[in-house]
Scaffold this motif. Structure first.
Motif, PDB file in Angstrom:
ATOM      1  N   PHE A 210      13.157  23.480 -66.625  1.00  0.00           N
ATOM      2  CA  PHE A 210      14.178  22.973 -67.889  1.00  0.00           C
ATOM      3  C   PHE A 210      13.899  21.105 -67.990  1.00  0.00           C
ATOM      4  O   PHE A 210      13.050  21.255 -69.229  1.00  0.00           O
ATOM      5  N   PHE A 211      13.121  20.939 -67.079  1.00  0.00           N
ATOM      6  CA  PHE A 211      12.460  19.351 -67.347  1.00  0.00           C
ATOM      7  C   PHE A 211      11.078  19.758 -68.058  1.00  0.00           C
ATOM      8  O   PHE A 211      10.858  18.560 -68.570  1.00  0.00           O
ATOM      9  N   ALA A 212      10.166  21.164 -67.581  1.00  0.00           N
ATOM     10  CA  ALA A 212       8.890  21.421 -68.163  1.00  0.00           C
ATOM     11  C   ALA A 212       8.825  21.407 -69.478  1.00  0.00           C
ATOM     12  O   ALA A 212       8.359  20.696 -70.397  1.00  0.00           O
ATOM     13  N   TYR A 213       9.817  22.417 -69.785  1.00  0.00           N
ATOM     14  CA  TYR A 213      10.183  22.655 -71.128  1.00  0.00           C
ATOM     15  C   TYR A 213      10.803  21.644 -72.353  1.00  0.00           C
ATOM     16  O   TYR A 213      10.440  21.699 -72.945  1.00  0.00           O
ATOM     17  N   CYS A 214      11.967  20.845 -71.645  1.00  0.00           N
ATOM     18  CA  CYS A 214      11.764  20.102 -72.446  1.00  0.00           C
ATOM     19  C   CYS A 214      11.400  18.775 -73.430  1.00  0.00           C
ATOM     20  O   CYS A 214      10.750  18.410 -73.897  1.00  0.00           O
ATOM     21  N   SER A 215      10.382  18.424 -71.485  1.00  0.00           N
ATOM     22  CA  SER A 215       9.394  17.348 -71.994  1.00  0.00           C
ATOM     23  C   SER A 215       8.280  17.715 -72.838  1.00  0.00           C
ATOM     24  O   SER A 215       7.642  17.634 -74.637  1.00  0.00           O
ATOM     25  N   ALA A 216       7.652  19.735 -73.283  1.00  0.00           N
ATOM     26  CA  ALA A 216       7.094  19.974 -73.812  1.00  0.00           C
ATOM     27  C   ALA A 216       7.944  19.690 -75.697  1.00  0.00           C
ATOM     28  O   ALA A 216       7.273  19.428 -76.613  1.00  0.00           O
ATOM     29  N   GLU A 217       8.820  20.022 -75.760  1.00  0.00           N
ATOM     30  CA  GLU A 217       9.754  20.501 -76.422  1.00  0.00           C
ATOM     31  C   GLU A 217      10.013  19.005 -77.392  1.00  0.00           C
ATOM     32  O   GLU A 217       9.536  18.530 -78.484  1.00  0.00           O
ATOM     33  N   SER A 218      10.192  17.610 -76.293  1.00  0.00           N
ATOM     34  CA  SER A 218      10.321  16.690 -77.444  1.00  0.00           C
ATOM     35  C   SER A 218       8.837  15.900 -77.188  1.00  0.00           C
ATOM     36  O   SER A 218       8.796  15.709 -79.188  1.00  0.00           O
ATOM     37  N   GLY A 335      18.062  15.167 -66.304  1.00  0.00           N
ATOM     38  CA  GLY A 335      16.907  16.414 -66.369  1.00  0.00           C
ATOM     39  C   GLY A 335      16.342  16.058 -67.585  1.00  0.00           C
ATOM     40  O   GLY A 335      15.085  14.894 -67.992  1.00  0.00           O
ATOM     41  N   ALA A 336      16.939  16.639 -68.880  1.00  0.00           N
ATOM     42  CA  ALA A 336      15.949  17.351 -70.384  1.00  0.00           C
ATOM     43  C   ALA A 336      16.006  16.336 -70.671  1.00  0.00           C
ATOM     44  O   ALA A 336      14.734  16.193 -71.200  1.00  0.00           O
ATOM     45  N   MET A 370       6.794  25.127 -66.814  1.00  0.00           N
ATOM     46  CA  MET A 370       8.116  25.469 -67.445  1.00  0.00           C
ATOM     47  C   MET A 370       8.200  27.034 -66.693  1.00  0.00           C
ATOM     48  O   MET A 370       9.237  27.847 -66.527  1.00  0.00           O
ATOM     49  N   ILE A 371       7.165  28.541 -67.154  1.00  0.00           N
ATOM     50  CA  ILE A 371       7.577  29.586 -66.920  1.00  0.00           C
ATOM     51  C   ILE A 371       7.285  29.576 -64.950  1.00  0.00           C
ATOM     52  O   ILE A 371       7.794  30.895 -64.824  1.00  0.00           O
ATOM     53  N   CYS A 372       6.476  29.102 -64.504  1.00  0.00           N
ATOM     54  CA  CYS A 372       6.726  29.427 -62.871  1.00  0.00           C
ATOM     55  C   CYS A 372       7.829  29.411 -62.176  1.00  0.00           C
ATOM     56  O   CYS A 372       8.034  29.738 -61.634  1.00  0.00           O
ATOM     57  N   MET A 373       8.201  28.055 -62.919  1.00  0.00           N
ATOM     58  CA  MET A 373       8.971  27.949 -62.107  1.00  0.00           C
ATOM     59  C   MET A 373      10.647  28.753 -62.455  1.00  0.00           C
ATOM     60  O   MET A 373      11.068  29.197 -61.499  1.00  0.00           O
ATOM     61  N   THR A 374      10.315  28.996 -63.547  1.00  0.00           N
ATOM     62  CA  THR A 374      12.229  29.779 -64.060  1.00  0.00           C
ATOM     63  C   THR A 374      11.728  31.478 -63.579  1.00  0.00           C
ATOM     64  O   THR A 374      12.761  31.731 -63.505  1.00  0.00           O
ATOM     65  N   GLU A 375      10.538  31.499 -63.673  1.00  0.00           N
ATOM     66  CA  GLU A 375      10.168  32.566 -62.963  1.00  0.00           C
ATOM     67  C   GLU A 375      10.917  33.017 -61.734  1.00  0.00           C
ATOM     68  O   GLU A 375      11.526  33.992 -61.073  1.00  0.00           O
TER      69      GLU A 375
END
Length: 387
Positions: A210-218, A335-336, A370-375
């Motif tokens: 989730f941290f990785a996704y929010c980092s990419a989005e921001s 974290g986000a 993100m995808i590695c951690m969520t999977e």
């Protein structure tokens, strides 16, 4: 009652989105008016982020003690008062002071409502919830633009604060509607707390994801314009408008996601979003012909991002249990905000030294994490259910 409460929750999330894009749209006028360097916006946003991190971590405890309704109403009043304080600010230190309640209110709303919807509503409602956040982020710049044309930036903040007070009053009047879920909130209480849930299998992975996704989005939100100017050679005025394509893509994507989220489920929606946004990332560096493909890339990037945030949040009770979801979502929100605060500036430093052409690679790195951690999380929790 079910539908009315859902409408109120959507209204509350519009109130969360309204201030999020206000500071950026007003700052060019604000720093001139207050006679301060343009870089000072970073200090204000850091204070806001600090408040959101603190209130996100405390949200589970506050929600279990007072209920989601009380926390939401109080938080909206808090952000409304902070915005009103901004509107009367004549010195930089005034902004810093009012940034504290601003951040505390925003973090509490975010964590409390995300957990409430994850517990009580379907996946499609979570997608539409975040769609309404997008509506708020789109509306407030128009309000500020109107204020700057007819008056000063202070008026824009005052107008948004009045809207916030109106939303807070509507939530206060309908507070009894929240009592339906109060028993479940108390019943879901766990003694493990934030420290305890971190020992649950899969939780550290989903927090990293989730941290990785929010980092990419921001990073995409803050640096889209700069990438188009520095790499694509688009004039800054046009680039500022084109950067809105990402926000439009996210908002439309979350609206459309609501129609298929229940059918596909959270895990498949995250995978689908990852595939779509990966296509958007691949389009960004293409230099053949005009910049149309890059512009399309930002829209596709937004469409792909759309389902990921809400589906990660919505899957939390199912993956880790309703009794742990409040604490986990609170940590996810914290974290986000940490990622949103520090990762985009890090890209700025890298871009200055290496070149802003690295923007797509930077996004791809965080999306891969993100995808590695969520999977990995879904695999761990599925094995736990099968035992």
């Amino acid at each position: 009652m079910y539908s009315l409460l859902l409408a109120l929750i959507y209204l509350a999330f519009i109130s969360l989105g309204l201030p999020d894009s206000l500071l950026g749209s007003a700052w060019p006028a604000m720093h001139h008016s207050l006679d301060i360097p343009v870089s000072y916006m970073g200090a204000v946003s850091m204070v806001i982020s600090g408040g959101t991190v603190i209130s996100s971590l405390l949200s589970d405890r506050m929600t279990k003690r007072f209920g989601t309704g009380v926390v939401t109403v109080t938080s909206v009043f808090l952000t409304a008062a902070a915005l009103l304080g901004f509107s009367f600010s004549g010195r930089f230190w005034h902004l810093v002071i009012f940034a504290v309640p601003y951040g505390l209110g925003a973090g509490a709303i975010d964590a409390a409502l995300n957990n409430y919807v994850a517990l009580h509503y379907a996946s499609r409602h979570m997608s539409w919830l975040h769609c309404f956040w997008g509506v708020g982020t789109i509306v407030s710049p128009f309000i500020m633009s109107y204020a700057l044309k007819s008056s000063v930036w202070n008026t824009g903040y005052r107008m948004v604060s009045f809207i916030q007070f109106g939303i807070a009053l509507a939530l206060l009047v309908t507070l009894p509607l929240w009592k339906a879920g109060r028993a479940q909130e108390k019943g879901a209480e766990t003694e493990s707390g934030a420290k305890g849930v971190l020992r649950i299998k899969g939780v550290p992975r989903i927090l990293i994801g989730f941290f990785a996704y929010c980092s990419a989005e921001s990073t995409a939100m803050y640096w889209a314009s700069t990438y188009m100017v520095e790499v694509k050679g688009i004039p800054s005025r046009q680039a500022a408008g084109f950067a809105a394509l990402f926000f439009i893509g996210i908002t439309i994507g979350r609206f459309l996601s609501g129609f298929i989220a229940n059918r596909l489920g959270d895990r498949r929606m995250i995978l689908l979003g990852t595939v779509i946004l990966s296509c958007g990332i691949l389009l960004l560096p293409i230099t053949a012909g005009t910049s149309v493909l890059s512009l399309a890339g930002f829209v596709i990037l937004g469409l792909g991002c759309a389902p990921i945030y809400p589906c990660i949040i919505h899957s939390t009770p199912d993956n880790f249990g309703a009794e742990n979801s409040g604490a986990i979502i609170g940590i996810q929100m914290a974290g986000a905000y940490v990622g949103m605060t520090f990762v985009p500036p890090l890209f700025g430093l890298i871009g200055n030294h290496v070149g802003f052409w690295i923007f797509p690679l930077y996004l791809a790195l965080f999306i891969a994490v993100m995808i590695c951690m969520t999977e990995a999380t879904f695999r761990v929790t599925r094995r736990g259910k099968e035992k």
